[in-house]
Scaffold this active site. Structure first.
Site, mmCIF file in Angstrom:
data_model
loop_
_atom_site.group_PDB
_atom_site.id
_atom_site.type_symbol
_atom_site.label_atom_id
_atom_site.label_comp_id
_atom_site.label_asym_id
_atom_site.label_seq_id
_atom_site.Cartn_x
_atom_site.Cartn_y
_atom_site.Cartn_z
ATOM 1 C CE LYS A 127 -102.425 -8.041 46.450
ATOM 2 N NZ LYS A 127 -102.242 -9.410 45.713
ATOM 3 C CG HIS A 130 -105.267 -1.100 39.316
ATOM 4 N ND1 HIS A 130 -105.369 -1.548 38.048
ATOM 5 C CD2 HIS A 130 -104.932 -2.146 39.886
ATOM 6 C CE1 HIS A 130 -104.990 -2.711 37.670
ATOM 7 N NE2 HIS A 130 -104.391 -3.091 39.053
ATOM 8 C CG HIS A 133 -109.224 -4.125 38.275
ATOM 9 N ND1 HIS A 133 -108.351 -3.509 39.401
ATOM 10 C CD2 HIS A 133 -108.860 -5.386 38.345
ATOM 11 C CE1 HIS A 133 -107.748 -4.532 39.961
ATOM 12 N NE2 HIS A 133 -107.875 -5.609 39.340
HETATM 13 N N1 ARG Z 1 -108.463 -12.314 39.954
HETATM 14 C C1 ARG Z 1 -107.824 -12.494 38.852
HETATM 15 C C2 ARG Z 1 -106.835 -11.455 38.691
HETATM 16 O O1 ARG Z 1 -107.143 -10.298 38.956
HETATM 17 C C3 ARG Z 1 -108.609 -12.545 37.606
HETATM 18 C C4 ARG Z 1 -109.514 -13.870 37.668
HETATM 19 C C5 ARG Z 1 -110.018 -14.251 36.306
HETATM 20 N N2 ARG Z 1 -110.848 -15.261 36.188
HETATM 21 C C6 ARG Z 1 -110.991 -16.801 36.443
HETATM 22 N N3 ARG Z 1 -111.950 -17.446 36.501
HETATM 23 N N4 ARG Z 1 -109.627 -17.194 36.515
HETATM 24 O O2 ARG Z 1 -105.924 -11.549 38.079
#
Ligand code: ARG
Length: 572
Positions: A127, A130, A133
């Site tokens: 993905k 962007h 982030h």
């Molecule tokens: N990958 C997730 C996102 O982009 C964020 C992960 C956050 N960390 C976790 N331990 N849940 O929304």
């Protein structure tokens, strides 16, 4: 360094038996206007217990503080005791400490022997990476640096979103329309294209969804072909992410993302069963958290596939068992607040009380762009890499204009351009939403990164002009403090003196902007001093004293910028 605030609290709590040392320390204020002292102690609250009028109490307290002989001046003004720190002593203490400690000024060993995990960035594979982030990435990196400065043993984790049903879709799409060379050329843009196409086609032909589910099931079961494709998507995506991390100077100790926990989930599901926490709801397995006002958490779908929160439970347990953390900090957007409340509650109910109480969600608000919000689905994404590159390009133009003869323009442009973006990100309270505006980010005169970096470079230039001999005499503390006792100099010294306490506060609040604001104050304080006084004077003693203060300012700005993840160029 001598802690004057504690010193005052000690004297007052001995005098006023009704208040403890900690209570007094809490009550001590820093007046807005330094004409009212460096510290002030309000006596209103004491009227009741001491059965006296506040001004009278202030008078008595002032006398005992005065009689300690530590302070330059102590006065009672109405209900306040105003205390003026000993200028020469605080100057001597501060400069000596900063010049001795150098890069280590502002660090402690308070956290020694305790492990703190900071999880940040954690983007989703395949993905776009962007502008949204930037928040977790940069705030998390700074929290890591702040805790490291406080002496903790640090573990940096990137909990990659590298698992889930979307990979079934991606593999299916790639097999239908994909091509290897395209993916290698521009992995994320290409994979995203396939993914979007998959959704379009699946609307016409719902059997695609079923196919994707089956592919994901194969992936979960470790079938070779699926695993290889998934691994390849992951590797290609990481190459892109790492390019951005490289630009930002960000590193990790672990990239254990969601997929890492795929074989650790059955244990969690069994434990939830055994502890009677799992209930069935419409074919799915859930944990009911209604009684805590936290809704229900979906643990396992009716088709048996695991979910985001299940992987997070496994991750938290794994982290506790692997690192025995003191704190486990998640730097994740405020939209996921409920998710983390559920996660911590479930850990507690499972009996992992320490893992639960040591886990902290550090949320932050949204970033938007002047042109309006982003939308991945509608293709309105602004890649973080593009933003960083334009910051560098724009900065190069500004430098070419301001300083056409600068040599290493590329290096400076990248330090300043990227520093500006990071600084802007860390300027406000993290929980606030903000709009990314180029004019604010790259303004060299505002409360910005370039302004602070420029102040650092100005200090460096003064040191070069003063020459090595003077600088080394300053370092040896051959200083007559009378030359740095003006209002401006004293204010600046107090700000430098206070810097370590702001680093601690930033750690306590998980709030890098505390450091950002403080180094802006220091930069402004230095520039007032610089504008009002001659630093490179004829009088050598005066020059040595002022250069010592300049060197201390330069050191503290550099250290503060380092905590934010920003470089401090010597020339700009
Ligand atoms: N990958 C997730 C996102 O982009 C964020 C992960 C956050 N960390 C976790 N331990 N849940 O929304």
């Amino acid at each position: 360094m001598k802690d004057f605030k504690s010193e005052i609290a000690k004297i007052i709590s001995e005098k006023v038996s009704e208040l403890s040392f900690d209570e007094v320390k809490e009550m001590i204020e820093i007046p807005q206007d330094s004409k009212m002292g460096d510290f002030a102690f309000p006596c209103f609250k004491l009227a009741k217990v001491m059965r006296k009028a506040p001004p009278l109490i202030a008078q008595e307290v002032a006398e005992s503080v005065e009689s300690s002989g530590i302070f330059d001046k102590v006065e009672a003004v109405n209900a306040y005791v105003n205390i003026f720190l000993p200028k020469a002593e605080i100057a001597a203490e501060t400069l000596k400490t900063v010049l001795d400690k150098g890069d280590a000024f502002g660090t402690t060993d308070k956290g020694a022997g305790k492990t703190v995990i900071v999880e940040y960035s954690s983007p989703n594979i395949a993905k776009p990476f962007h502008i949204g982030h930037i928040r977790s990435t940069v705030i998390g990196n700074s929290i890591y640096k702040i805790y490291k400065a406080l002496g903790y043993d640090m573990i940096r984790i990137n909990h990659l979103g590298d698992y889930g049903t979307q990979f079934g879709k991606m593999i299916s799409a790639y097999r239908r329309w994909g091509n290897k060379e395209d993916v290698e050329k521009a992995p994320i843009k290409t994979l995203l294209g396939y993914y979007t196409k998959f959704h379009e086609e699946a609307e016409k032909d719902p059997s695609l969804e079923e196919e994707a589910r089956q592919i994901f099931a194969k992936l979960e079961h470790g079938e070779k072909e699926e695993v290889e494709l998934w691994q390849w998507f992951r590797d290609e995506s990481l190459k892109e992410f790492n390019r951005v991390y490289g630009m930002l100077g960000i590193e990790y100790d672990s990239y254990n993302g969601e997929s890492f926990y795929s074989d650790k989930m059955p244990r969690i599901e069994n434990e939830l069963e055994e502890k009677g926490l799992m209930v069935e709801s419409r074919g799915a397995q859930v944990v009911d958290l209604e009684e805590y006002g936290l809704g229900t958490a979906l643990i396992k779908k009716s088709d048996g596939s695991s979910l985001y929160i299940t992987r997070d439970i496994a991750a938290a347990v794994y982290r506790k068992e692997t690192y025995d953390f003191y704190k486990n900090i998640y730097v994740v957007a405020s939209q996921q607040t409920l998710h983390f409340q559920q996660l911590f509650k479930i850990l507690e109910l499972m009996g992992y009380t320490e893992a639960s109480s040591g886990s902290i969600h550090v949320p932050f608000g949204l970033v938007s762009l002047e042109e309006g919000t982003m939308s991945t689905r509608q293709g309105r994404v602004v890649f973080l890499e593009d933003v960083l590159n334009s910051a560098v390009d724009k900065t190069r133009e500004i430098i070419a204009e301001k300083n056409p003869d600068a040599d290493n323009v590329d290096e400076i442009a990248s330090q300043v351009g990227i520093g500006a973006v990071i600084f802007n990100e860390l300027s406000n309270n993290r929980i606030k939403d903000y709009t990314f505006k180029w004019d604010t980010v790259l303004n060299f005169d505002g409360e910005t990164g370039p302004y602070v970096q420029y102040t650092h470079a100005r200090c460096a230039s003064l040191l070069r002009r003063a020459g090595e001999d003077i600088v080394s005499k300053a370092k040896d503390m051959a200083i007559n403090f009378d030359y740095i006792s003006s209002e401006n100099a004293h204010e600046l010294i107090k700000l430098i003196y206070a810097y370590p306490s702001y680093v601690e506060l930033a750690g306590e609040k998980y709030e890098p902007s505390v450091v950002t604001r403080h180094i802006i104050d220091i930069a402004q304080g230095f520039n007032r001093f610089y504008h009002d006084e001659h630093i490179i004077t004829e009088n050598e003693d005066e020059k040595i004293a002022k250069i010592a203060l300049t060197l201390a300012t330069k050191t503290v700005i550099k250290n503060g910028l380092a905590l934010l993840g920003i470089e401090a160029p010597e020339r700009m």
